[in-house]
Design an enzyme around this catalytic site. Sequence first.
Site, PDB file in Angstrom:
ATOM      1  N   GLU A 154      14.470 -10.849  86.466  1.00  0.00           N
ATOM      2  CA  GLU A 154      14.664 -10.341  85.108  1.00  0.00           C
ATOM      3  C   GLU A 154      15.618  -9.152  85.083  1.00  0.00           C
ATOM      4  O   GLU A 154      16.391  -8.971  84.145  1.00  0.00           O
ATOM      5  CB  GLU A 154      13.312  -9.934  84.506  1.00  0.00           C
ATOM      6  N   THR A 210      19.744 -10.729  74.536  1.00  0.00           N
ATOM      7  CA  THR A 210      18.590  -9.832  74.717  1.00  0.00           C
ATOM      8  C   THR A 210      19.003  -8.367  74.672  1.00  0.00           C
ATOM      9  O   THR A 210      18.330  -7.532  74.051  1.00  0.00           O
ATOM     10  CB  THR A 210      17.885 -10.136  76.053  1.00  0.00           C
TER      11      THR A 210
END
Length: 309
Positions: A131, A184
């Site tokens: 991530e 994001t």
Amino acid sequence: MESIRVYAPATVANVACGFDIFGFAVNHPGDEVVLTKSSTPGIRINEITGDDGRLPKDVLKNTAGIAIMKYLEHIGQPDQGFELSLHKDMPLGSGLGSSAASAVAGVFAANELMGKPLSQKELLPFAMEGERVACGSAHADNVGPSLLGGFVIIRSYDPLDIIQIPTPSDLYASIVHPQIEVNTKDARRILEREITLHKTITQMGNVAGLVAGLLLPDYQLIGRSLVDVIIEPARAILIPQFDVVKAAALEAGALGCSISGSGPSLFALSKGKETATRVAAAMAAGFHQVGIGTEEYVSEINQQGPMIR
């Protein structure tokens, strides 16, 4: 085993009121990794499909590759060789934990081939490194549920404290992904840096209510608690038809509806598969009104996490 095929599920993070602390897994879509031991040191990514050529095969820039590399360093086997193929079975930038599913599938597969020296939960920090590569932050609200299954609370990052809580057996998720993309990093930039005491108290009440509703179980309490007064108002402007689609979900019988992760996918929770199917169709129709195509998914809460195929 010398080779293994692993599927890791998509996830819904935030779950309305639980920004960066809640997430749950669904049965589909997901990502699949085929990992094979090699006598040549190092990790080689031979093939990536389903990404339209957008994902890097550089191990240091690929979420599955970096997760496996960090795992091998941790167990003292940095020179173990692997050949990796990755199949993306969900849209990139969808808000469904695409990068997390790849990292989870990769590190789970590696642990299996190395004889399972670590427990499933102990794999979490390495999946989180995937991530970090994907979006600059090693958050766990997608990798946690994808790796462990079920509904997950991230109570703390320092130290890392992850809690799984049970969910009602008849709770279903409807997910609709509009064919647009929300980055994001952009979705995080638009958030308020300071919030009022009133909003904080309201949000805390909804967080507590959602946990209680899942545990009791109390479907109506779940619905009353699926309200986000902090993140959703800011991010909704990035998603065309958001208000129309949310209203359609509630009209069709959903307990609640909000943004999945950073979007653009929306999710709704419902009691029963029949209602959830009707809700998904109503949400998709809201996007179709303005010519936006969609993919729809209906799933119970996935309690297993990654699975060997």
